[in-house]
Design a protein around this motif. Structure first.
Motif, PDB file in Angstrom:
ATOM      1  N   UNK A  83      33.686  36.758-117.614  1.00  0.00           N
ATOM      2  CA  UNK A  83      34.819  37.129-118.206  1.00  0.00           C
ATOM      3  C   UNK A  83      36.142  36.595-117.610  1.00  0.00           C
ATOM      4  N   UNK A  84      36.063  36.613-116.097  1.00  0.00           N
ATOM      5  CA  UNK A  84      37.216  36.018-115.333  1.00  0.00           C
ATOM      6  C   UNK A  84      37.636  34.429-115.674  1.00  0.00           C
ATOM      7  N   UNK A  85      36.374  33.758-115.763  1.00  0.00           N
ATOM      8  CA  UNK A  85      36.517  32.389-116.104  1.00  0.00           C
ATOM      9  C   UNK A  85      37.291  32.307-117.642  1.00  0.00           C
ATOM     10  N   UNK A  86      36.604  33.194-118.439  1.00  0.00           N
ATOM     11  CA  UNK A  86      36.824  32.927-119.962  1.00  0.00           C
ATOM     12  C   UNK A  86      38.302  33.294-120.338  1.00  0.00           C
ATOM     13  N   UNK A  87      38.784  34.558-119.454  1.00  0.00           N
ATOM     14  CA  UNK A  87      40.107  35.080-119.887  1.00  0.00           C
ATOM     15  C   UNK A  87      41.216  34.383-118.987  1.00  0.00           C
ATOM     16  N   UNK A  88      40.838  34.105-117.658  1.00  0.00           N
ATOM     17  CA  UNK A  88      41.930  33.594-116.885  1.00  0.00           C
ATOM     18  C   UNK A  88      42.219  32.177-116.797  1.00  0.00           C
ATOM     19  N   UNK A  89      40.913  31.520-117.360  1.00  0.00           N
ATOM     20  CA  UNK A  89      41.223  30.065-116.984  1.00  0.00           C
ATOM     21  C   UNK A  89      41.235  29.459-118.681  1.00  0.00           C
ATOM     22  N   UNK A  90      40.284  29.732-119.413  1.00  0.00           N
ATOM     23  CA  UNK A  90      40.079  29.337-120.812  1.00  0.00           C
ATOM     24  C   UNK A  90      40.930  29.775-121.769  1.00  0.00           C
ATOM     25  N   UNK A  91      41.056  31.154-121.816  1.00  0.00           N
ATOM     26  CA  UNK A  91      41.816  31.625-122.987  1.00  0.00           C
ATOM     27  C   UNK A  91      43.331  31.442-122.458  1.00  0.00           C
ATOM     28  N   UNK A  92      43.620  31.749-121.279  1.00  0.00           N
ATOM     29  CA  UNK A  92      45.145  31.559-120.771  1.00  0.00           C
ATOM     30  C   UNK A  92      45.357  30.251-120.999  1.00  0.00           C
ATOM     31  N   UNK A  93      44.662  28.959-120.886  1.00  0.00           N
ATOM     32  CA  UNK A  93      45.058  27.679-120.964  1.00  0.00           C
ATOM     33  C   UNK A  93      44.973  27.291-122.440  1.00  0.00           C
ATOM     34  N   UNK A  94      44.064  27.444-123.183  1.00  0.00           N
ATOM     35  CA  UNK A  94      43.621  26.766-124.320  1.00  0.00           C
ATOM     36  C   UNK A  94      43.965  27.816-125.627  1.00  0.00           C
ATOM     37  N   UNK A  95      44.218  29.081-125.294  1.00  0.00           N
ATOM     38  CA  UNK A  95      43.964  30.168-126.240  1.00  0.00           C
ATOM     39  C   UNK A  95      42.746  30.640-126.815  1.00  0.00           C
ATOM     40  N   UNK A 249      34.909  28.684-103.484  1.00  0.00           N
ATOM     41  CA  UNK A 249      35.306  29.290-104.736  1.00  0.00           C
ATOM     42  C   UNK A 249      36.775  28.716-105.314  1.00  0.00           C
ATOM     43  N   UNK A 250      37.504  28.504-104.400  1.00  0.00           N
ATOM     44  CA  UNK A 250      38.764  27.927-104.902  1.00  0.00           C
ATOM     45  C   UNK A 250      38.872  26.638-105.683  1.00  0.00           C
ATOM     46  N   UNK A 251      37.973  25.614-105.010  1.00  0.00           N
ATOM     47  CA  UNK A 251      37.758  24.319-105.592  1.00  0.00           C
ATOM     48  C   UNK A 251      36.974  24.434-106.946  1.00  0.00           C
ATOM     49  N   UNK A 252      36.221  25.236-107.114  1.00  0.00           N
ATOM     50  CA  UNK A 252      35.583  25.468-108.366  1.00  0.00           C
ATOM     51  C   UNK A 252      36.581  25.846-109.316  1.00  0.00           C
ATOM     52  N   UNK A 253      37.424  26.924-109.132  1.00  0.00           N
ATOM     53  CA  UNK A 253      38.553  27.376-109.957  1.00  0.00           C
ATOM     54  C   UNK A 253      39.444  26.003-110.272  1.00  0.00           C
ATOM     55  N   UNK A 254      40.027  25.447-109.231  1.00  0.00           N
ATOM     56  CA  UNK A 254      41.027  24.244-109.712  1.00  0.00           C
ATOM     57  C   UNK A 254      40.386  23.156-110.313  1.00  0.00           C
ATOM     58  N   UNK A 255      39.071  22.942-110.197  1.00  0.00           N
ATOM     59  CA  UNK A 255      38.411  21.789-111.026  1.00  0.00           C
ATOM     60  C   UNK A 255      38.457  22.299-112.210  1.00  0.00           C
ATOM     61  N   UNK A 256      37.911  23.536-112.615  1.00  0.00           N
ATOM     62  CA  UNK A 256      37.692  24.229-114.114  1.00  0.00           C
ATOM     63  C   UNK A 256      39.209  24.368-114.635  1.00  0.00           C
ATOM     64  N   UNK A 257      40.183  24.717-114.083  1.00  0.00           N
ATOM     65  CA  UNK A 257      41.239  25.021-114.575  1.00  0.00           C
ATOM     66  C   UNK A 257      42.075  23.682-114.911  1.00  0.00           C
ATOM     67  N   UNK A 258      41.985  22.783-113.983  1.00  0.00           N
ATOM     68  CA  UNK A 258      42.433  21.353-114.326  1.00  0.00           C
ATOM     69  C   UNK A 258      41.779  20.629-115.567  1.00  0.00           C
ATOM     70  N   UNK A 259      40.393  20.672-115.649  1.00  0.00           N
ATOM     71  CA  UNK A 259      39.748  20.322-116.622  1.00  0.00           C
ATOM     72  C   UNK A 259      40.400  20.931-117.903  1.00  0.00           C
ATOM     73  N   UNK A 260      40.549  22.184-117.933  1.00  0.00           N
ATOM     74  CA  UNK A 260      41.141  23.042-119.338  1.00  0.00           C
ATOM     75  C   UNK A 260      42.373  22.719-119.521  1.00  0.00           C
TER      76      UNK A 260
END
Length: 271
Positions: A83-95, A249-260
């Motif tokens: 849910x964290x990845x979905x809401x904080x990265x995916x939805x916040x970036x892509x809608x 954990x930070x690098x996983x977050x950064x890689x994912x959010x930059x991809x988004x």
């Protein structure tokens, strides 16, 4: 017979690697375990990756098979992370709309990178699966293909290239400089930066931990006044170990959010 400072220093210099083995980049290219000298050569880094992937797949399958309407602790933890990845990265970036299309890929790479990064914690493996360029490069190139294909589907080839290389509101003469720079960024810089950022952090973290743990071991077995320093080296090693977990954990977050972000830039009308 006790050694004074000068004698101890001389001894350390004379003993060299017998006192303390300095880790090198050869740590990341271990000797083959199976099929040496063939195309299917298999080493410890590949073993780390297979073990981690198998463990994650089995764990996720077990959690999914035992899923309940009222989740337990393990299910709650997994769902909270997803849910964290979905809401904080995916939805916040892509809608919401576009997020549904790309959520499976982005959630997958987050979990894959996170677990590969944490491979250094597994006894006997002691190495992140992303500390060799293969996995970072593969994920970066796959992300590159996804955002380019998505952009072309959304705008067509010409529209996508124009959208990425010719930002609006810029004097026409500036496009002579901007177009090749932006094209280089789209085609090379983005996926290369994703690869290098992840790889460099994992390599650097492994070398620092290896140096500190090796130095601690050397100080303990030296059996001289330098042993007094070993508790500080142990404390520093534990601190760096904990920090590397945070970095993983930070690098996983950064890689994912930059991809988004790159996907969003590709499918948006303007950037």
């Amino acid at each position: 017979m006790e050694l004074n400072t000068a004698d101890a220093t001389t001894l350390l210099l004379a003993e060299g690697d017998s006192f303390f083995h300095v880790p090198t980049l050869e740590e990341f290219f271990p000797a083959p375990i199976l099929f040496e000298g063939t195309f299917f050569e298999f080493n410890r880094i590949q073993l780390v990756r297979l073990v981690i992937m198998a463990a994650v797949l089995i764990f996720m399958c077990v959690v999914a098979s035992r899923a309940r309407l009222v989740p337990g602790r393990v299910q709650s933890s997994v769902e909270l992370l997803i849910d964290f990845v979905d809401k904080q990265i995916v939805v916040n970036t892509l809608g919401e709309k576009d997020g549904k299309r790309f959520a499976p890929w982005l959630i997958m790479i987050f979990f894959l990178i996170l677990t590969m990064n944490l491979g250094f914690m597994v006894p006997g493996l002691n190495m992140s699966g992303t500390a060799v360029i293969g996995i970072p490069l593969l994920l970066a190139l796959a992300t590159f293909v996804i955002y380019v294909v998505s952009g072309i589907r959304e705008h067509g080839v010409g529209g996508y290239l124009r959208n990425q290389t010719m930002p609006p509101g810029v004097p026409g003469i500036m496009y002579v400089l901007l177009v090749p720079i932006e094209l280089l960024q789209v085609l090379v810089v983005r996926w290369a930066s994703l690869t290098i950022r992840l790889l460099a952090n994992m390599v650097g973290g492994h070398l620092i931990i290896a140096v500190l743990i090796g130095l601690t071991h050397a100080l303990v077995i030296s059996l001289n006044w330098l042993m007094a320093v070993s508790p500080f080296a142990i404390a520093l090693s534990l601190g760096v170990f904990a920090f590397k977990i945070f970095v993983a954990a930070l690098q996983a977050f950064i890689f994912t959010i930059l991809s988004a972000v790159y996907i969003q830039m590709a499918i948006a009308d303007e950037h």
